[in-house]
Design a protein around this motif. Structure first.
Motif, PDB file in Angstrom:
ATOM      1  N   GLY A  34     -79.145  11.141  59.331  1.00  0.00           N
ATOM      2  CA  GLY A  34     -78.181  12.092  58.800  1.00  0.00           C
ATOM      3  C   GLY A  34     -76.726  11.779  59.114  1.00  0.00           C
ATOM      4  N   THR A  35     -76.464  10.668  59.787  1.00  0.00           N
ATOM      5  CA  THR A  35     -75.083  10.314  60.119  1.00  0.00           C
ATOM      6  C   THR A  35     -74.345   9.765  58.901  1.00  0.00           C
ATOM      7  N   PHE A  36     -74.995   8.890  58.146  1.00  0.00           N
ATOM      8  CA  PHE A  36     -74.375   8.313  56.958  1.00  0.00           C
ATOM      9  C   PHE A  36     -74.755   9.157  55.751  1.00  0.00           C
ATOM     10  N   LEU A  37     -73.746   9.609  55.015  1.00  0.00           N
ATOM     11  CA  LEU A  37     -73.975  10.411  53.815  1.00  0.00           C
ATOM     12  C   LEU A  37     -73.962   9.556  52.558  1.00  0.00           C
ATOM     13  N   ILE A  52     -69.434   6.745  54.196  1.00  0.00           N
ATOM     14  CA  ILE A  52     -68.941   8.059  54.589  1.00  0.00           C
ATOM     15  C   ILE A  52     -69.933   8.588  55.613  1.00  0.00           C
ATOM     16  N   ALA A  53     -69.428   8.814  56.821  1.00  0.00           N
ATOM     17  CA  ALA A  53     -70.261   9.281  57.931  1.00  0.00           C
ATOM     18  C   ALA A  53     -69.794  10.666  58.356  1.00  0.00           C
ATOM     19  N   ARG A  54     -70.711  11.403  58.963  1.00  0.00           N
ATOM     20  CA  ARG A  54     -70.319  12.704  59.486  1.00  0.00           C
ATOM     21  C   ARG A  54     -70.603  12.757  60.976  1.00  0.00           C
ATOM     22  N   GLY A  55     -69.790  13.523  61.655  1.00  0.00           N
ATOM     23  CA  GLY A  55     -69.958  13.692  63.083  1.00  0.00           C
ATOM     24  C   GLY A  55     -68.658  14.152  63.708  1.00  0.00           C
ATOM     25  N   SER A  56     -68.749  15.016  64.699  1.00  0.00           N
ATOM     26  CA  SER A  56     -67.542  15.552  65.316  1.00  0.00           C
ATOM     27  C   SER A  56     -66.948  14.600  66.347  1.00  0.00           C
ATOM     28  N   ASP A  57     -67.695  13.596  66.763  1.00  0.00           N
ATOM     29  CA  ASP A  57     -67.252  12.679  67.805  1.00  0.00           C
ATOM     30  C   ASP A  57     -66.909  11.318  67.203  1.00  0.00           C
ATOM     31  N   ARG A  58     -65.614  11.066  67.016  1.00  0.00           N
ATOM     32  CA  ARG A  58     -65.173   9.800  66.414  1.00  0.00           C
ATOM     33  C   ARG A  58     -65.641   8.608  67.245  1.00  0.00           C
ATOM     34  N   ALA A  59     -65.592   8.729  68.565  1.00  0.00           N
ATOM     35  CA  ALA A  59     -66.009   7.623  69.428  1.00  0.00           C
ATOM     36  C   ALA A  59     -67.466   7.245  69.179  1.00  0.00           C
ATOM     37  N   ALA A  60     -68.313   8.238  68.921  1.00  0.00           N
ATOM     38  CA  ALA A  60     -69.723   7.959  68.638  1.00  0.00           C
ATOM     39  C   ALA A  60     -69.859   7.186  67.321  1.00  0.00           C
ATOM     40  N   ILE A  61     -69.069   7.543  66.323  1.00  0.00           N
ATOM     41  CA  ILE A  61     -69.117   6.836  65.041  1.00  0.00           C
ATOM     42  C   ILE A  61     -68.583   5.422  65.214  1.00  0.00           C
ATOM     43  N   GLU A  62     -67.550   5.249  66.034  1.00  0.00           N
ATOM     44  CA  GLU A  62     -67.037   3.904  66.311  1.00  0.00           C
ATOM     45  C   GLU A  62     -68.115   3.038  66.973  1.00  0.00           C
TER      46      GLU A  62
END
Length: 100
Positions: A34-37, A52-62
């Motif tokens: 569910g991270t990548f939309l 396009i990814a979702r998540g409140s923590d930019r560091a986690a997406i990085e």
């Protein structure tokens, strides 16, 4: 929050070919969790791709972006733009929730 990840090849596209299968598995894993939309190639494909990814923590997406086999093998890199959606089509609102 949403994150627009732009993948840019740092080597000729042909040098990325040996890593395509692992890259696709990486994409599928993060779509499934569910991270990548949305993900896809650019036109022309020689530029790279977009996620396009979702998540409140930019560091986690990085951290997730850093684990892409293309990045790990030095044939591509990501730039990231974080977006706080201001207006969303009602049909997309449930999908774009980031408070997971």
């Amino acid at each position: 929050m949403l994150h627009l990840l732009s993948l840019h090849y740092t080597a000729p596209e042909q040098e990325a070919e040996p890593f395509v299968r692992d890259h696709v598995s990486y994409l599928e894993r993060h779509h499934k969790d569910g991270t990548f939309l949305v993900s896809g190639q650019t036109v022309p494909t020689s530029i790279g791709g977009v996620i396009i990814a979702r998540g409140s923590d930019r560091a986690a997406i990085e951290q997730i972006a850093a684990q892409d086999p293309f990045v790990l093998n030095g044939v591509a890199e990501y730039t990231m733009t974080t977006i706080t959606p201001g207006r969303v089509h009602p049909d997309l609102s449930p999908l774009l929730r980031t408070d997971r």
